[in-house]
Write an enzyme that holds these catalytic residues in place. Structure first.
Site, mmCIF file in Angstrom:
data_model
loop_
_atom_site.group_PDB
_atom_site.id
_atom_site.type_symbol
_atom_site.label_atom_id
_atom_site.label_comp_id
_atom_site.label_asym_id
_atom_site.label_seq_id
_atom_site.Cartn_x
_atom_site.Cartn_y
_atom_site.Cartn_z
ATOM 1 N N HIS A 108 0.817 -1.219 0.000
ATOM 2 C CA HIS A 108 0.000 0.000 0.000
ATOM 3 C C HIS A 108 0.853 1.272 0.000
ATOM 4 O O HIS A 108 0.337 2.354 -0.222
ATOM 5 C CB HIS A 108 -1.053 -0.026 1.116
ATOM 6 C CG HIS A 108 -0.573 0.331 2.497
ATOM 7 N ND1 HIS A 108 -0.423 -0.585 3.507
ATOM 8 C CD2 HIS A 108 -0.245 1.515 3.031
ATOM 9 C CE1 HIS A 108 -0.019 0.026 4.602
ATOM 10 N NE2 HIS A 108 0.097 1.299 4.349
ATOM 11 N N ASP A 157 0.012 -7.481 1.432
ATOM 12 C CA ASP A 157 0.459 -6.094 1.609
ATOM 13 C C ASP A 157 1.989 -5.983 1.700
ATOM 14 O O ASP A 157 2.512 -5.291 2.570
ATOM 15 C CB ASP A 157 -0.203 -5.461 2.846
ATOM 16 C CG ASP A 157 -0.067 -3.939 2.848
ATOM 17 O OD1 ASP A 157 0.255 -3.371 1.782
ATOM 18 O OD2 ASP A 157 -0.263 -3.329 3.916
ATOM 19 N N SER A 193 4.343 2.744 7.830
ATOM 20 C CA SER A 193 3.956 1.638 6.952
ATOM 21 C C SER A 193 5.129 1.149 6.123
ATOM 22 O O SER A 193 5.807 1.952 5.480
ATOM 23 C CB SER A 193 2.838 2.086 6.007
ATOM 24 O OG SER A 193 1.604 2.012 6.653
#
Lengths: 358, 603
Positions: free
Chosen positions: B75, B106, B191
């Site tokens: 992402h 992911d 992230s």
């Protein structure tokens, strides 16, 4: 900064003997605490209210301590034990002033030998000093299902203080001191979880999700297991989690009804009968007065509108009930009533509600 | 503790926590705490250089090899194109190229380009996330809120709150299985960044949190994709694949709502699949999956999420007998894909690391069209980066040539062997002849097995289903063996369509008897995918320092059927290179034939 730090350090040194005995790792502590907790499933699932929560086993036969929020208010209350066993439960007692509820696993399954926390023992632990390391166990966000272990977080007691927060538009029901925790422990579903020391000794019941109405910040807190608070409107009477668990019922002074039965009743007798409270905002007009009653002796008459009690404005019947809840039999209250277009001050000496069969 | 000026900074907070948490005898606690603090500071300084600020996409990452491979979240790089810009704590901005994508898990693999050809990158050591326990400390490094303009990572410290957690997918993506839950602060920009243990080993990639009413900032509940899961996909990612996850081919459900019952996982639905062909039935209780006990649906999904599509995973089930009692059965199940259709090049909506009113990493400038990263990129449907697949494929084929290069043998090949047929191993003989076509004569594949002749023209287009599957019961041995010669003689060019690298897969050589623990016999292999004459094959190679050996082949004629499985062993020199002298063929879970080769005759 410097002085704060010194204070913390001093606090920790003071606690050191208790904290530092164990050679257990935090993981070992967690696996010892986890079987003493249950996942609770009840009402909720709407309006940001989770339908899941956490509970603490407080007896080998399946009594469970949890938060008296919306969750236990369900006819289909279920718990999952640490090994994934699925059971039904019921509410035994709910003590709103401690924001605590006592549940019991359905007797049909006669559970026995469950691991549990001895609350009487836990309540002997002195209140933790700010700066003490703690662990928080809960099933927040419903991360764990069935036999999966609870979430464990670590934090530090940031303060021991009173809550002045609000849940939505409601006041926090609990008014005693709480442990304020520096970690984000009070997430959805965390209520009813366990706050423990670094060694896994139970010290608190994790509270609700609570937001400060002024700052829009969230507070993370737990109710200390040794909390003792004054019973509202009953001078000298205190309430504690230990008593709730030992007596397995909420405190009910003579005539003090349960919260669920409270509407239209209170624990003192005045002798007046009000007009029916048809609307939320029905004003407190007196409909009838018993002559041989506190109100009758004080000179109250039908059609009087109660305006003030001890100087506090009384806009509605429900407000009147709330105010009278704070008094106990024997109290003398100044009641100001409007009769035609004049105010009259009456002194009403409250009596206990006579015990009558319901 | 030294007095510090200004507001309490991260380091002093750590020191306070360290003090509060150390389980030490009172005496000497100060020195022990100081030693632990020093150790942590040393760890942080050792691991920091490997932490990547993924400037394009506003996330973090971590280098895992000296030649610049780095992990991040899907992402983070989704929608950013193949050419990226990344910052390292050395203060420099680097070009980077997208290599492989796992959009369900992911995860993205990228490769940083060195500023000088000889440059070696600092990289993180991969740990073993199965050893991570609740209560362990963890360090998250990354670039939350894109704070550091010089790319020095922010360090947050916390405790592991849960392991083997399952988090449902969002919009069919980002299913976090078997992940690590920690209370270490995870914020927008973290992230894709690394989660380390206190030894400084990489145990996970931070990517999600549980957020509710408080906004998408640290909620005390962060999730990291376990590094052991990523290890299973790393071969695929390096091969530039768009990785697919797996499904079992069965629907499972928690056991009844019956009160007082222990949790169990039961098969409640089945579709045509390898699991069904291996004998899985409705009502079976799953006991162990991938070597782990399974009592909840979450645990089942956790195990399933660890594996790419096509991997074979041991499954143990318990089946109640009608007469009472129950049997336990073990099977090795080939997993189906997770996505319903072949993945296309991804164009997903970019998940927001923040929301309006909250800190957002600044938008990064798009790399110019002449980015050197684009030289390492080739678009192709079904691949994240075809350039890397070709690279990996050619490396594999080159390694095969080291030991089994027969490119000079363009004539007929003959193999004579003893044959042990069927489950009982009935003794017989078998001769195989690869007849090379010349001009008008096509290639022919011939066999004389136990006195019966078979001939196949593998390149003929209108072959009957039966002749493709000859000899009967083998699942297509002639078709498959023809491909083996193509491989040994012509390498990758012996096939039609794209010969591609298929990543890494476990390979289980045939066993006399099913082992208690399949992991004992498992070999880690690299996979080559080939197609010829309507037969798609997976070739399994065992890597070795002195070149690769072909250990297995699965030839699939129809995806709803079992493949013809061939195991190659007992390699011996023939004309100076290696050929197998034991060949075991099985189909549909039953041995078809074992060949003990007496001679290879190559023209």
């Amino acid at each position: 900064m410097g002085s704060q730090m010194r204070m913390l350090v001093v606090g920790m040194l003071f606690l050191a003997p208790a904290l530092l005995l164990a050679d257990e790792t935090l993981g070992e502590v967690a696996s010892r605490v986890n079987p003493r907790l249950v996942k609770v499933y009840g009402s909720g699932g709407v309006k940001g209210l989770p339908g899941y929560g956490t509970g603490i086993l407080v007896s080998a036969d399946g009594y469970i301590l949890t938060t008296a929020n919306h969750l236990p208010d369900s006819s289909d209350l279920r718990v999952h034990l640490h090994d994934g066993t699925r059971l039904t439960a019921k509410v035994v007692a709910s003590e709103p002033e401690l924001d605590a509820a006592l549940l019991k696993i359905n007797d049909k399954h006669s559970p026995d030998g469950l691991p549990f926390f001895d609350i009487a023992q836990a309540a002997k632990t002195p209140t933790l000093i700010p700066g003490t390391g703690v662990l928080a166990f809960s099933n927040q966000f419903q991360i764990a299902t069935r036999d999966e272990p609870m979430t464990v977080q670590r934090g530090v007691v940031a303060a021991v203080a009173q809550l002045y927060g609000r849940i939505g538009v409601f006041e926090a029901p609990y008014t005693g001191s709480v442990y304020v925790i520096d970690a984000i422990t009070n997430n959805p579903g965390a209520a009813g979880g366990a706050l423990t020391t670094r060694r896994g000794e139970l010290v608190g019941l994790i509270g609700r999700e609570l937001r400060n109405d002024q700052t829009q910040t969230w507070i993370n807190y737990a109710i200390p297991v040794n909390a003792t608070i004054a019973a509202r409107g009953v001078a000298g009477r205190t309430l504690s989690l230990m008593e709730l668990i030992e007596k397995k019922e909420a405190y009910r002074p003579s005539g003090r009804p349960d919260r669920a039965e409270r509407s239209g009743q209170w624990n003192v007798r005045t002798g007046w009968t009000l007009v029916p409270a048809i609307l939320d905002r029905t004003p407190p007009y007196i409909e009838e007065v018993e002559p041989a009653s506190p109100a009758g002796r004080a000179g109250a008459k039908p059609d009087d509108l109660i305006v003030y009690i001890d100087g506090a404005p009384v806009p509605t019947i429900s407000a009147l009930y709330d105010i009278l809840d704070k008094y106990r039999p024997g109290d003398k209250v100044q009641v100001e009533v409007r009769r035609l277009d004049r105010l009259h001050t009456l002194t009403v000496e409250l009596e206990p509600v006579p015990k009558t069969p319901r | 503790m030294p007095a510090r000026k200004g507001p309490m900074c991260g380091v002093s907070l750590l020191a306070v926590l360290g003090f509060a948490w150390s389980a030490l005898p009172l005496q000497g606690a100060d020195t022990r705490v100081a030693a632990e603090d020093a150790q942590r500071v040393e760890t942080v300084s050792r691991i920091s250089p490997s932490v990547v600020a993924v400037v394009t996409g506003g996330g973090s990452g971590v280098l895992i090899s000296a030649d610049g491979y780095a992990l991040t979240n899907f992402h983070v790089v989704a929608g950013q194109g193949p050419a990226l810009r990344c910052g390292l704590p050395d203060g420099n901005l680097y070009h980077a190229v997208l290599v492989g994508l796992d959009r369900i898990g992911d995860v993205a693999l990228i490769k940083l380009l060195p500023r000088k050809p000889e440059q070696k990158f600092p990289f993180a050591v991969l740990g073993n996330s199965d050893l991570v326990k609740v209560g362990d400390w963890s360090l998250a490094l990354g670039n939350p809120f894109m704070l550091a303009t010089d790319f020095t990572p922010t360090v947050t410290f916390g405790m592991v709150s849960g392991v083997k957690r399952y988090q449902y997918p969002e919009r069919g993506m980002f299913e976090y299985t078997d992940c690590i839950q920690s209370d270490t602060s995870i914020n927008p920009g973290n992230s894709g960044g690394p989660l380390f243990n206190l030894k400084g080993e990489l145990i996970g990639i931070n990517g999600r949190g549980s957020f509710d009413k408080r906004g998408r900032v640290n909620s005390g509940v962060g999730y990291a994709i376990s590094i052991n899961q990523i290890k299973n996909f790393l071969g695929h990612l390096k091969a530039g694949l768009l990785v697919d996850h797996a499904s079992l081919g069965a629907v499972v459900a928690s056991s009844s709502e019956e009160e007082g019952a222990r949790p169990r996982v039961l098969v409640s639905g089945l579709i045509p699949s390898d699991a069904e062909r291996r004998g899985l039935q409705l009502g079976d209780e799953l006991v162990r999956f991938g070597g782990r006990s399974v009592t909840t649906v979450n645990q089942f999904k956790n195990v399933l999420g660890l594996y790419p599509k096509g991997w074979r995973v041991p499954l143990a089930i318990r089946r109640e007998r009608e007469s009472g009692g129950a049997d336990t059965r073990q099977m090795l199940v080939r997993l189906m894909g997770y996505e319903r259709q072949e993945p296309e090049a991804p164009q997903p909506p970019k998940p927001v690391p923040g929301r309006p009113g909250q800190p957002m990493p600044p938008a990064a400038p798009k790399p110019s069209a002449d980015s050197p990263a684009l030289k390492l990129f080739e678009a192709k449907a079904g691949y994240a980066n075809w350039h890397f697949n070709k690279m990996e494929r050619d490396r594999l084929l080159a390694n095969l040539k080291v030991r089994s290069d027969f490119s000079a043998k363009t004539g007929d090949w003959v193999m004579r062997s003893k044959a042990y047929l069927g489950e009982k191993g009935r003794e017989g003989s078998a001769v195989f002849r690869w007849a090379a076509g010349t001009g008008a004569t096509p290639d022919r594949m011939m066999a004389l097995i136990d006195g019966i002749d078979f001939t196949l023209e593998p390149l003929k287009t209108d072959l009957s289903a039966q002749s493709l599957r000859d000899p009967p019961g083998s699942g297509g041995l002639l078709s498959a063996l023809y491909q083996v010669r193509q491989l040994f003689q012509k390498g990758g060019s012996g096939f039609v369509g794209d010969t591609s690298h298929g990543g890494m897969e476990p390979y289980y050589p045939p066993q006399e008897k099913d082992p208690e623990d399949w992991s004992v016999v498992r070999i880690d292999t690299e996979v080559l995918r080939v197609a010829l004459g309507g037969v798609e094959s997976k070739l399994f190679f065992q890597p070795g320092a002195e070149g690769y050996l072909l250990v297995g082949l699965e030839a699939t004629l129809d995806r709803d059927e079992d493949p013809c499985e061939i195991h190659f062993g007992d390699y011996r020199p023939v004309d100076g290179k290696l050929l197998p002298f034991r060949i075991q063929i099985s189909h549909a879970g039953r041995p078809y034939c074992r060949l003990e080769v007496q001679s290879w005759d190559l023209k």
